[in-house]
Design an enzyme around this catalytic site. Structure first.
Site, PDB file in Angstrom:
ATOM      1  CB  CYS A  57      -1.025   0.013   1.132  1.00 26.88           C
ATOM      2  SG  CYS A  57      -0.364  -0.266   2.781  1.00 26.88           S
TER       3      CYS A  57
ATOM      4  CG  ASP B 257      -8.154   2.929   0.848  1.00 26.83           C
ATOM      5  OD1 ASP B 257      -7.041   2.365   0.888  1.00 26.83           O
ATOM      6  OD2 ASP B 257      -9.119   2.555   1.539  1.00 26.83           O
TER       7      ASP B 257
ATOM      8  CG  HIS C  81      -5.670  -0.514   1.840  1.00 26.71           C
ATOM      9  ND1 HIS C  81      -5.455   0.820   2.117  1.00 26.71           N
ATOM     10  CD2 HIS C  81      -4.637  -1.186   2.392  1.00 26.71           C
ATOM     11  CE1 HIS C  81      -4.334   0.937   2.825  1.00 26.71           C
ATOM     12  NE2 HIS C  81      -3.820  -0.256   2.998  1.00 26.71           N
TER      13      HIS C  81
END
Length: 361
Positions: free
Chosen positions: A60, A243, A245
């Protein structure tokens, strides 16, 4: 689905641009959607030939590093005001930027290159990175990128040294024959900071928000412990972020062909989180296309961050501190490959993320 953006009177700031939610909401959403969004991917060719073929669960911060660098490249080639429109043809520079980040070993800033360059920073492939380590990796990979001639400067000990940046960015031509100074190379300035011990110290919040208002803002690497996000702005007391993820299938492309780029843009309501939930370990990013850009950033920092605040997030100094080792502009190692496994890093500034200097409170 996350709740829609709140109806507040305060403006929203995204990477130096200001939006009034009541009148400019669609422009705001178009701006966020236009940022290149890099997420976990699966089923790419194994890293290093025998390593992982997905970065889910560990990549990430590398993906956030890709996003901050892509934002710098978009500003360099297309400008801050460029917008992505899925219905229209994109300029050729856009496709060329995207190709730099595809999940394959010969893309300059691919997950493959970043993970293997991280080995020289003491990280094994598949290990989680903090913001400082990913900044060091980007600094090294940029040396192999002949198209963008981007200078990546990572500050040390919470101190940005103007003299070093000018020396780094006005390098003598590498051919060595003519010895004339090159023009200013576009600069991605990364400032790793620790704004508190276990959580962000509230005294830094206003200065932190000011960073997103600067025209040179290129976002912030950070997040929550072991969860990296790419922060691009704020509204009131919440940060807006992209993000990484989400695990998507790797996009298979032949070099030179146009990439199906739908999955590289986040087409949902922007994510938000309370500033007070932020992990104190972050890296601020700024992009200065010209020397004038950098000079005006220095003026803004003096005015907005250093003069108005009794506690400074970082220092901006004219001259290289005398007690530091001499500044040596990074140079490309003498190997004919970006096979990062060959490169031993002599200049590990921080052995670990924990060794950030704690800001005095």
């Amino acid at each position: 689905l996350e709740k829609d953006l709140p109806e507040v009177d305060e403006p929203v700031w995204i990477l130096g641009a200001c939006y009034d939610l009541k009148t400019k909401k669609s422009e705001l959403l178009s701006d966020v959607r236009s940022r290149l969004w890099f997420t976990y991917r699966k089923k790419f060719s194994p890293i290093g030939g025998t390593g992982p073929s997905s970065d889910a669960g560990w990549g990430c911060m590398l993906r956030c590093g890709q996003m901050i660098l892509a934002q710098a490249l978009v500003c360099r080639h297309l400008g801050r005001d460029w917008r992505w429109d899925p219905e229209k043809r994109q300029p050729k520079e856009y496709h060329r930027i995207l190709h730099c980040f595809l999940d394959k070993k010969d893309s300059c800033y691919s997950i493959h290159q970043m993970a293997q360059m991280g080995v020289g920073e003491g990280k094994s492939v598949g290990e989680w990175y903090g913001p400082n380590t990913v900044a060091q990796v980007l600094k090294k990979l940029a040396l192999f990128d002949d198209w963008n001639t981007l200078a990546v400067y990572v500050s040390m000990d919470n101190t940005v040294v103007i003299e070093d940046i000018k020396m780094n960015n006005l390098l003598i031509s590498r051919a060595g024959k003519s010895q004339r100074p090159l023009d200013w190379r576009p600069l991605l300035l990364v400032i790793p900071l620790r704004m508190g011990i276990n959580s962000i110290n509230p005294v830094y919040i206003q200065a932190f928000k000011e960073c997103f208002k600067m025209p040179q803002s290129c976002g912030v690497l950070g997040g929550k412990p072991n969860l990296a996000y790419y922060f691009i702005g704020f509204i009131d007391d919440e940060l807006i972020y992209l993000d990484p993820h989400t695990t998507q299938q790797a996009v298979d492309t032949e070099s030179g062909s146009a990439v199906d780029d739908q999955s590289y843009h986040c087409q949902r309501t922007p994510h938000r989180m309370k500033i007070t939930s932020l992990d104190p370990s972050v890296a601020l990013g700024f992009f200065c296309k010209s020397e004038e850009d950098f000079d005006s950033w220095c003026d803004l920092v003096q005015q907005e961050l250093l003069k108005k605040r009794n506690l400074r997030m970082f220092e901006l100094v004219e001259k290289h501190p005398s007690h530091w080792p001499p500044f040596v502009p990074p140079t490309k190692p003498e190997v004919q490959t970006t096979g990062a496994e060959f490169i031993e890093s002599p200049d590990k500034l921080f052995e670990s993320e924990e060794e950030f200097e704690i800001l005095n409170v």
